[in-house]
Design an enzyme around this catalytic site. Structure first.
Site, short mmCIF file in Angstrom:
data_model
loop_
_atom_site.label_atom_id
_atom_site.label_comp_id
_atom_site.label_asym_id
_atom_site.label_seq_id
_atom_site.Cartn_x
_atom_site.Cartn_y
_atom_site.Cartn_z
CG HIS A 269 -37.35 49.48 76.54
ND1 HIS A 269 -37.61 48.13 76.54
CD2 HIS A 269 -36.25 49.64 75.76
CE1 HIS A 269 -36.72 47.51 75.78
NE2 HIS A 269 -35.89 48.41 75.29
CD GLU A 272 -40.88 48.62 78.25
OE1 GLU A 272 -40.21 48.21 79.23
OE2 GLU A 272 -40.77 48.14 77.11
CG HIS A 366 -38.17 45.77 80.57
ND1 HIS A 366 -37.79 46.42 79.42
CD2 HIS A 366 -37.02 45.38 81.19
CE1 HIS A 366 -36.47 46.42 79.33
NE2 HIS A 366 -35.98 45.80 80.40
CD GLU A 439 -41.10 42.44 79.91
OE1 GLU A 439 -41.89 43.40 79.97
OE2 GLU A 439 -40.19 42.35 79.06
#
Length: 531
Positions: A269, A272, A366, A439
């Site tokens: 992504h 990010e 991420h 994350e």
């Protein structure tokens, strides 16, 4: 040969020819689509540059290009204080600017290329400012309603004379539902320009560009480390490099040693950006001379893909590739022409999974737009023993990293996540393998004993990466793969020292802060934008 067999073979041949024709046609359509989109972006940039205001919704196809915003009907000579907005640079994003008053401007995020659903990342510059000029910028078209802006997050800013990114004061940032914009959520921030000759840059979070990664990997290559190999795994649709790093001690040092295999990927992504700082922290530590890093290289093969979506990063997208695909939903059947980077990484992992060494860890890095701290997602299994084994690594990481939260870590089989790397590879690999999504918050973490969040910086993101790398030693000691009695690690070195060791600094390679960097830090203390 009878007629029925001839007919069957003829139909099969025709089917194969049709498949090839469809694939070729699909490739051509994709390239035509990309070419049309790029022409449209170029036309829009010329149109925007020609006028004093951004136009209608079509203006959101491309970024503003040195756009001077003047009062409606103004035809005089441009003055200081007529702000000039620009996002036509790498990872830039700003699609439109509306003049509200001398002190207020509505800003529109350009959606991801070929996909209007995602509007989160912004990154733009402002120049031709007047000293002490006060403004309010309203970001008016976010595609998400939940946001860390409700919890105190603020944009980052730097200027040409103060090149270190800083967060704006929280008290100058407001996030609210606005009746003037169909009750969409708006993020407004107040800012006071203090140096007329500076160009100011504002962004959603600390940018980490494709070019920055290439410079970093080039500098690693120039060190000629015998335990580091860089190779081009493939090319993106726009022919950017898909890099693969292999970090491990040379096989000839101990050819009979059995090693574990770990794969780590980041930036599927593109918006990010914290994922790239974490990834660089992992790499910095693993190539360092820290005794823990040396031990890990002797026992583990690390395969790292630092930027899985280079086109999306370069273009300033938040979620998608050039062609508008969320690559982290296409792991099941990636296309070699529409998702070439993902296709190459999947082929690599499938190949590694069939290697006698066996792939033990896959971690996809991420950043999260609504949660604080670092945390992990894992998969759900029927066997309780496997569930317990999967929880070991996050628990150990929680002990090493003060910003990692095991309580936020969760294990799920959400249907909408079926196409993600974690879910797909969790089903593909055997029951001795572990697949996680790591994350980290775009904003902050809660330190132990603290009642207020601590905002992340570029360096603290990298510290989390170093601690991820360190945790592999704890894991392999925990399961007795690495024998404590044979470790060559001095007793005084513990996990917390990883927070300050193995670091590359700001590019000088020796981990020290140079005099010029200290000077830059002193200059940066004064960029507050106080309103």
């Amino acid at each position: 040969m009878d007629h029925s067999q001839e007919r069957t073979e003829s139909l099969q041949a025709e089917k194969r020819d049709n498949c090839v024709a469809v694939a070729t046609l699909s490739q051509r359509c994709a390239l035509v689509c990309c070419a049309k989109m790029e022409r449209k972006m170029e036309e829009n940039m010329r149109d925007v540059d020609a006028g004093s205001e951004a136009g209608g919704e079509d203006a959101l196809v491309g970024n503003v290009n040195k756009l001077m915003v003047t009062p409606p009907g103004y035809t005089g000579v441009p003055r200081k204080g007529h702000l000039v907005f620009d996002a036509c640079f790498e990872s830039g994003n700003l699609g439109r600017v509306d003049y509200i008053s001398e002190f207020e401007f509505d800003l529109f995020i350009r959606p991801d290329t070929c996909n209007p659903r995602f509007r989160v990342w912004f990154n733009f510059t402002v120049e031709n400012v007047r000293e002490t000029q006060r403004v309010i910028f309203n970001i008016v078209n976010f595609s998400k309603t939940k946001s860390l802006y409700r919890d105190g997050m603020s944009p980052v800013v730097k200027s040409t004379s103060r090149p270190k990114w800083q967060r704006l004061p929280t008290k100058n940032v407001y996030y609210y539902r606005c009746p003037d914009h169909r009750r969409n959520y708006v993020m407004s921030f107040a800012f006071c320009f203090d140096r007329e000759d500076d160009v100011y840059q504002f962004a959603y979070c600390y940018p980490y560009t494709y070019t920055r990664l290439q410079h970093y990997l080039d500098s690693l290559e120039r060190r000629n480390l015998d335990y580091l190999q860089r190779e081009q795994l493939g090319l993106s649709v726009q022919q950017r490099r898909l890099d693969l790093l292999t970090i491990t001690s040379p096989a000839q040092q101990n050819p009979e040693k059995v090693k574990k295999l770990v794969v780590l990927t980041a930036r599927v992504h593109p918006g990010e950006s914290p994922a790239s700082f974490i990834c660089q922290g992992v790499i910095d530590f693993l190539v360092s001379q820290h005794p823990v890093a040396q031990t890990l290289r002797d026992h583990v093969i690390f395969k790292i893909v630092p930027m899985l979506n280079p086109d999306g990063v370069y273009l300033g997208n938040y979620r998608c590739s050039l062609m508008g695909f969320d690559l982290n939903r296409h792991w099941q059947e990636p296309s070699p022409w529409a998702h070439p980077t993902l296709h190459a990484v999947k082929q690599l992992i499938v190949q590694l999974s069939q290697d006698p060494v066996g792939l033990e860890f896959y971690i996809d890095v991420h950043a999260h737009s609504t949660m604080m701290n670092g945390f992990m997602y894992g998969n759900v299994f029927e066997e309780e023993e496997r569930v317990q084994r999967q929880a070991v690594f996050p628990r150990l990481l929680c002990q090493n990293a003060p910003d990692f939260s095991f309580s936020n870590t969760s294990f799920n089989r959400d249907v909408v996540k079926a196409g993600t790397g974690r879910r797909f590879l969790g089903g593909l690999l055997d029951d001795t393998s572990y697949c996680y999504t790591l994350e980290v918050s775009f904003y902050s973490y809660m330190a132990a004993g603290s009642t207020s969040p601590v905002p992340y910086t570029e360096d603290t993101y990298m510290k989390l990466g170093r601690n991820v790398a360190r945790t592999f030693l704890d894991y392999y000691r925990h399961n007795n793969f690495i024998d404590d009695n044979k470790l060559q690690i001095p007793n005084h070195i513990n996990s917390m020292e990883v927070l300050s060791q193995g670091r590359q600094g700001n590019g000088n390679g020796n981990g020290r802060t140079s005099g010029s960097e200290r000077g830059a830090e002193r200059k940066n203390q004064s960029i507050t934008g106080e309103y």
